[in-house]
Design a protein around this motif. Structure first.
Motif, PDB file in Angstrom:
ATOM      1  N   ALA A   1       1.999  -2.511   7.864  1.00  4.24           N
ATOM      2  CA  ALA A   1       2.660  -3.792   8.169  1.00  4.24           C
ATOM      3  C   ALA A   1       2.694  -4.667   6.923  1.00  4.24           C
ATOM      4  O   ALA A   1       3.709  -5.315   6.621  1.00  4.24           O
ATOM      5  N   GLY A   2       1.578  -4.677   6.182  1.00  5.18           N
ATOM      6  CA  GLY A   2       1.531  -5.473   4.951  1.00  5.18           C
ATOM      7  C   GLY A   2       2.536  -4.983   3.932  1.00  5.18           C
ATOM      8  O   GLY A   2       3.266  -5.775   3.313  1.00  5.18           O
TER       9      GLY A   2
ATOM     10  N   VAL B   1       2.549  -1.805  -4.190  1.00  2.00           N
ATOM     11  CA  VAL B   1       1.365  -1.002  -3.873  1.00  2.00           C
ATOM     12  C   VAL B   1       0.219  -1.918  -3.478  1.00  2.00           C
ATOM     13  O   VAL B   1       0.136  -3.064  -3.926  1.00  2.00           O
ATOM     14  N   THR B   2      -0.660  -1.372  -2.667  1.00  2.54           N
ATOM     15  CA  THR B   2      -1.856  -2.111  -2.256  1.00  2.54           C
ATOM     16  C   THR B   2      -2.795  -2.234  -3.450  1.00  2.54           C
ATOM     17  O   THR B   2      -3.145  -1.237  -4.087  1.00  2.54           O
ATOM     18  N   LYS B   3      -3.194  -3.468  -3.779  1.00  4.94           N
ATOM     19  CA  LYS B   3      -4.115  -3.690  -4.891  1.00  4.94           C
ATOM     20  C   LYS B   3      -5.510  -4.052  -4.396  1.00  4.94           C
ATOM     21  O   LYS B   3      -6.513  -3.623  -4.973  1.00  4.94           O
ATOM     22  N   PHE B   4      -5.586  -4.830  -3.342  1.00  2.72           N
ATOM     23  CA  PHE B   4      -6.875  -5.375  -2.915  1.00  2.72           C
ATOM     24  C   PHE B   4      -6.820  -5.664  -1.417  1.00  2.72           C
ATOM     25  O   PHE B   4      -5.839  -6.215  -0.921  1.00  2.72           O
ATOM     26  N   VAL B   5      -7.872  -5.278  -0.727  1.00  4.25           N
ATOM     27  CA  VAL B   5      -7.982  -5.602   0.699  1.00  4.25           C
ATOM     28  C   VAL B   5      -9.232  -6.446   0.882  1.00  4.25           C
ATOM     29  O   VAL B   5     -10.320  -6.058   0.457  1.00  4.25           O
TER      30      VAL B   5
ATOM     31  N   THR C   1       3.118 -11.286 -10.099  1.00  2.89           N
ATOM     32  CA  THR C   1       3.457  -9.904  -9.737  1.00  2.89           C
ATOM     33  C   THR C   1       2.885  -9.517  -8.370  1.00  2.89           C
ATOM     34  O   THR C   1       3.117  -8.411  -7.904  1.00  2.89           O
ATOM     35  N   SER C   2       2.123 -10.412  -7.797  1.00  6.66           N
ATOM     36  CA  SER C   2       1.415 -10.054  -6.557  1.00  6.66           C
ATOM     37  C   SER C   2       1.794 -10.966  -5.403  1.00  6.66           C
ATOM     38  O   SER C   2       2.290 -12.081  -5.600  1.00  6.66           O
ATOM     39  N   ILE C   3       1.509 -10.465  -4.225  1.00  5.65           N
ATOM     40  CA  ILE C   3       1.758 -11.239  -3.015  1.00  5.65           C
ATOM     41  C   ILE C   3       0.575 -11.018  -2.072  1.00  5.65           C
ATOM     42  O   ILE C   3       0.109  -9.888  -1.902  1.00  5.65           O
ATOM     43  N   ARG C   4       0.053 -12.118  -1.520  1.00  4.16           N
ATOM     44  CA  ARG C   4      -1.093 -12.033  -0.593  1.00  4.16           C
ATOM     45  C   ARG C   4      -0.573 -12.190   0.825  1.00  4.16           C
ATOM     46  O   ARG C   4       0.133 -13.150   1.137  1.00  4.16           O
ATOM     47  N   ILE C   5      -0.955 -11.237   1.660  1.00  5.71           N
ATOM     48  CA  ILE C   5      -0.439 -11.179   3.035  1.00  5.71           C
ATOM     49  C   ILE C   5      -1.607 -11.156   4.010  1.00  5.71           C
ATOM     50  O   ILE C   5      -2.592 -10.426   3.797  1.00  5.71           O
ATOM     51  N   HIS C   6      -1.506 -11.960   5.051  1.00  2.00           N
ATOM     52  CA  HIS C   6      -2.510 -11.966   6.108  1.00  2.00           C
ATOM     53  C   HIS C   6      -2.008 -11.086   7.254  1.00  2.00           C
ATOM     54  O   HIS C   6      -0.839 -11.198   7.647  1.00  2.00           O
ATOM     55  N   VAL C   7      -2.878 -10.218   7.746  1.00  2.00           N
ATOM     56  CA  VAL C   7      -2.482  -9.311   8.829  1.00  2.00           C
ATOM     57  C   VAL C   7      -3.489  -9.444   9.982  1.00  2.00           C
ATOM     58  O   VAL C   7      -4.704  -9.452   9.758  1.00  2.00           O
ATOM     59  N   THR C   8      -2.956  -9.565  11.184  1.00  4.91           N
ATOM     60  CA  THR C   8      -3.807  -9.559  12.374  1.00  4.91           C
ATOM     61  C   THR C   8      -3.397  -8.393  13.275  1.00  4.91           C
ATOM     62  O   THR C   8      -2.234  -7.968  13.271  1.00  4.91           O
ATOM     63  N   VAL C   9      -4.375  -7.894  14.015  1.00  8.08           N
ATOM     64  CA  VAL C   9      -4.107  -6.836  14.993  1.00  8.08           C
ATOM     65  C   VAL C   9      -4.634  -7.312  16.347  1.00  8.08           C
ATOM     66  O   VAL C   9      -5.785  -7.759  16.447  1.00  8.08           O
TER      67      VAL C   9
ATOM     68  N   ILE D   1      -4.434  -8.862   2.474  1.00 13.70           N
ATOM     69  CA  ILE D   1      -4.157  -7.774   1.522  1.00 13.70           C
ATOM     70  C   ILE D   1      -3.308  -8.317   0.386  1.00 13.70           C
ATOM     71  O   ILE D   1      -2.379  -9.097   0.618  1.00 13.70           O
ATOM     72  N   VAL D   2      -3.638  -7.878  -0.831  1.00 11.92           N
ATOM     73  CA  VAL D   2      -2.810  -8.215  -1.989  1.00 11.92           C
ATOM     74  C   VAL D   2      -2.009  -6.974  -2.380  1.00 11.92           C
ATOM     75  O   VAL D   2      -2.581  -5.889  -2.556  1.00 11.92           O
ATOM     76  N   PHE D   3      -0.699  -7.141  -2.501  1.00 14.71           N
ATOM     77  CA  PHE D   3       0.192  -6.080  -2.976  1.00 14.71           C
ATOM     78  C   PHE D   3       0.738  -6.484  -4.342  1.00 14.71           C
ATOM     79  O   PHE D   3       0.974  -7.674  -4.600  1.00 14.71           O
TER      80      PHE D   3
END
Ligand SMILES: CC(C)(COP(=O)(O)OP(=O)(O)OC[C@H]1O[C@@H](n2cnc3c(N)ncnc32)[C@H](O)[C@@H]1OP(=O)(O)O)[C@@H](O)C(=O)NCCC(=O)NCCS
Length: 122
Positions: A35-36, A49-53, A80-88, A106-108
């Motif tokens: 989703a991220g 790409v996923t950089k950091f969770v 160059t990065s984007i921080r995304i909040h994900v909930t389940v 997550i940072v991509f």
């Protein structure tokens, strides 16, 4: 217009099960990453790409057959990065009960075709 949120929803399958009959934590992490990624790519219009969770907390188990709702939202964009909040969350469709299951950031990082990081604000 740039998308700032994205939702995925699907049923937890028997192939998602762990050794105790509920959904495997690795599956939940995969859904979070998917989703991220989808929102990162849609928002930046670049491969990411996923950089950091950040810390993941599994608050409640997900039962097989529940409707799983994965929601991603952009917290902030960098160079160059984007921080995304994900909930389940998950919903028992028969009983109508809804549970919060998991949340994390997550940072991509956006990459060009050579695999080098690339500015996302062009
Ligand atoms: C993504 C990659 C190209 C980044 O290269 P890098 O030179 O290490 O990147 P940087 O240290 O310059 O960081 C790039 C961006 O990520 C951010 N970042 C890096 N580490 C971070 C962390 N721990 N937390 C939050 N943001 C972080 C930086 O702030 C920077 O953001 P900005 O440009 O918006 O300011 C490289 O690390 C890579 O290829 N990693 C493997 C990715 C991968 O395969 N992922 C799949 C899952 S394993």
């Amino acid at each position: 217009m740039k998308k700032h949120t994205l939702q995925l929803s699907f049923l937890a399958q028997t192939t998602d099960v762990n050794y105790r009959g509920t959904v495997h934590g690795g599956k939940v992490m995969k859904w979070i990453d998917e989703a991220g990624y989808a929102l990162a790519a849609q928002h930046t219009q670049k491969y990411c790409v996923t950089k950091f969770v950040d810390d993941i907390e599994f608050k409640n188990p997900i039962s097989i057959g529940d409707l799983v709702l994965v929601e991603a939202s952009v917290l902030r964009s960098g160079t160059t990065s984007i921080r995304i909040h994900v909930t389940v969350a998950s919903e028992n469709l028969i009983e109508g009960e809804r549970k919060d299951n998991c949340a994390c950031d997550i940072v991509f990082v956006a990459l060009d075709e050579q695999g080098n990081k690339i500015a996302i604000t062009a």
